[in-house]
Design an enzyme around this catalytic site. Structure first.
Site, PDB file in Angstrom:
ATOM      1  N   GLU A  22      -4.845  -8.421   1.161  1.00 46.95           N
ATOM      2  CA  GLU A  22      -5.858  -8.066   2.338  1.00 46.95           C
ATOM      3  C   GLU A  22      -7.540  -7.917   2.058  1.00 46.95           C
ATOM      4  O   GLU A  22      -7.833  -6.898   0.586  1.00 46.95           O
ATOM      5  CB  GLU A  22      -5.593  -6.930   2.859  1.00 46.95           C
ATOM      6  CG  GLU A  22      -3.858  -7.212   3.579  1.00 46.95           C
ATOM      7  CD  GLU A  22      -3.330  -5.749   4.167  1.00 46.95           C
ATOM      8  OE1 GLU A  22      -4.179  -4.984   4.230  1.00 46.95           O
ATOM      9  OE2 GLU A  22      -2.117  -5.704   3.653  1.00 46.95           O
ATOM     10  N   GLU A  57       0.504  -1.066   0.343  1.00 49.10           N
ATOM     11  CA  GLU A  57       0.207   0.111   0.259  1.00 49.10           C
ATOM     12  C   GLU A  57       0.838   1.583  -0.048  1.00 49.10           C
ATOM     13  O   GLU A  57       1.185   1.913   1.256  1.00 49.10           O
ATOM     14  CB  GLU A  57      -1.006  -0.212   1.247  1.00 49.10           C
ATOM     15  CG  GLU A  57      -2.271  -1.277   1.104  1.00 49.10           C
ATOM     16  CD  GLU A  57      -3.462  -0.905   2.472  1.00 49.10           C
ATOM     17  OE1 GLU A  57      -2.924   0.058   2.851  1.00 49.10           O
ATOM     18  OE2 GLU A  57      -3.754  -2.073   2.516  1.00 49.10           O
TER      19      GLU A  57
HETATM   20  C1  BGC Z   1      -2.501  -3.024   5.731  1.00 42.66           C
HETATM   21  C2  BGC Z   1      -2.544  -3.539   7.881  1.00 42.66           C
HETATM   22  C3  BGC Z   1      -3.595  -3.232   8.863  1.00 42.66           C
HETATM   23  C4  BGC Z   1      -4.769  -2.850   7.637  1.00 42.66           C
HETATM   24  C5  BGC Z   1      -5.696  -3.069   8.918  1.00 42.66           C
HETATM   25  C6  BGC Z   1      -4.129  -1.987   5.891  1.00 42.66           C
HETATM   26  O1  BGC Z   1      -3.883  -0.684   5.207  1.00 42.66           O
HETATM   27  O2  BGC Z   1      -1.842  -2.530   5.061  1.00 42.66           O
HETATM   28  O3  BGC Z   1      -1.052  -3.254   8.031  1.00 42.66           O
HETATM   29  O4  BGC Z   1      -3.545  -4.048   9.354  1.00 42.66           O
HETATM   30  O5  BGC Z   1      -4.769  -2.339   6.662  1.00 42.66           O
HETATM   31  O6  BGC Z   1      -6.012  -1.773   8.761  1.00 42.66           O
END
Ligand code: BGC
Length: 445
Positions: free
Chosen positions: A356, A167
């Protein structure tokens, strides 16, 4: 009810983590200080004065944690390498103990039949480099390349799946514009300088991995959110467009060889971002094997003349009376589908992986159990949206849930729980949540 097999037998299911959020051992075994170690010492920066030490003590418990990944049924374990663990000063002297740790971690994944996906940069810059400007300094590119080369040479013969940066918009905006993440810098000058160097680093990193590692599968990740105008009026529509340039397009388009989206958002020109980087257009682009998309929420925006430069304002889920998570993030699986489609429309993205997606809820351990039905409902909705998108654009190859266990959630400290496994931060005991068992059943059905 959807099943994992609906996505096809080749579809890859994984779980994602990041070094600073789980490892602990922040000041031991030769690790150097990272910007998050320093940031945590600044009063009021992290909720409740929390610190990335000991996080989940993964450094010592990685074997049993990986066993859990296996038991839950995931095929991919995504983790990041802490730059300051292997190069304590960010450059120069190598910490062999750190190099050895990731060898053990990769070996354990392989022994369990898990595919390691290695993120090179998940936000924990060595403090020594931050002192010299960090991502705002042009010198960061040579240092980053040194780090990438070291990782590729150390692990490339056995680890084939790589993610260059996690990101880029996330850490450049939160850490260099808004000051709410490490290193706590503010202002558009810092932000745009960090943006340029990060865009270059991302593509340079891809090239180094390609030249060093035979049969590498190389990706990078982008945060993304569907941007929805609050009303149908033109001012809100234009505000939404500017936010889309900033949040969704700023990094992917240079990566794809299109340069920054300055035709649509002239501020990029004003801040010299296009002029000083047009000569880097080539260097910012790399033909990634896959693009990782990370989605948590949509953003509803409204024109606001009082906000400098961007002239837009977010209208939060709560005030719109929409369902939201413990982070205040709207639960909206249609927006997940829409943003995947928006990225899938770029003709030169080869493959998309969702690297993610997940949600924090106020989990309570009652009689040794966590009945997180809200999280299960969230995954059911989001996976249905993913399946719909996948059936329409065939280049979606995998999904990684965020995250294995409750961990150090950056500026939120240990308060925001995203895990499929509950972490008791006092005892480091793990308890699989109902959602973890839900995933186990989903993946094994
Ligand atoms: C990040 C993670 C974070 C997750 C939840 C993402 O933007 O890569 O490291 O924990 O969001 O906030």
């Amino acid at each position: 009810m959807i099943k994992a097999t609906d996505f096809g037998n080749d579809f890859l299911w994984g779980i994602a983590t990041a070094a600073a959020q789980i490892e602990g051992a922040a000041n031991t075994y030769g690790k150097g200080v990272s910007i998050w170690d320093t940031f945590a010492k600044r009063t009021g920066k992290i909720k409740n004065g929390h610190h990335p030490e000991p996080a989940c003590d993964f450094y010592h418990q990685y074997k049993s944690d990986l066993a859990l990944v296996k038991i839950l049924g995931f095929k991919i374990f995504r983790f990041s390498i802490s730059w300051s663990r292997i190069l304590p000063n960010g450059t120069g002297t190598v910490n062999q103990e750190g190099i050895f740790f990731y060898h053990q971690l990769i070996d354990e994944c392989l022994a369990l039949g898990l595919m390691p996906y290695i993120t090179l940069y998940h936000w924990d810059l060595p403090e020594a480099l931050s002192k010299n400007g960090g991502w705002t300094s042009f010198s960061i590119n040579a240092h980053f390349n040194e780090f990438v080369l070291l990782c590729a040479k150390s692990y490339g013969d056995k680890a084939k799946n790589w993610i260059v940066i996690n990101e880029p918009f996330g850490f450049t905006s939160l850490g260099y514009m808004l000051g709410i993440h490490a290193p706590g810098e503010t202002g558009l000058q810092n932000f745009f300088a960090a943006v340029q160097h990060t865009a270059i680093a991302q593509a340079d990193g891809g090239r180094i991995l390609r030249s060093e590692i035979a049969n590498a599968n190389i990706g990078t990740t982008f945060s993304c959110s569907e941007i929805i105008p609050y009303t149908g009026n033109q001012a809100d529509a234009l505000a939404a467009k500017r936010i889309d340039c900033l949040i969704n397009r700023l990094f992917v388009e240079p990566t794809l060889g299109m340069g920054f989206p300055d035709a649509e958002w002239e501020v990029l020109e004003k801040f010299n971002i296009s002029h000083s980087t047009w000569r880097h257009k080539e260097r910012m682009s790399f033909d990634f094997d896959f693009i990782g998309l990370q989605n948590y929420f949509p953003i509803v925006v409204k024109f606001n003349a009082f906000v400098p430069v961007i002239q837009a304002w977010e209208v939060k889920a709560k005030s719109r009376k929409k369902p939201y998570t413990a982070m205040g993030w709207e639960i909206n699986a249609d927006s997940f589908y829409n943003i995947i489609k928006q990225f899938a429309a770029y003709p030169n993205i080869k493959n998309i992986m969702i690297t993610e997606n997940g949600a924090a809820f106020p989990d309570h351990l009652i009689n040794g159990k966590i009945d997180d039905d809200e999280r299960i409902a969230y995954f059911e909705l989001y996976l249905a949206a993913l399946l719909k998108a996948k059936n329409e654009s065939t280049n979606i190859t995998g999904y990684m849930a965020w995250t294995l266990m409750d961990n150090f959630e950056w500026a939120e400290g240990y308060g925001a729980r995203f895990g499929l496994v509950y972490t008791d931060f006092k005892t480091q005991q793990r308890t699989v949540k109902k959602s973890g068992y839900w995933w186990q059943a989903f993946l094994n059905r």
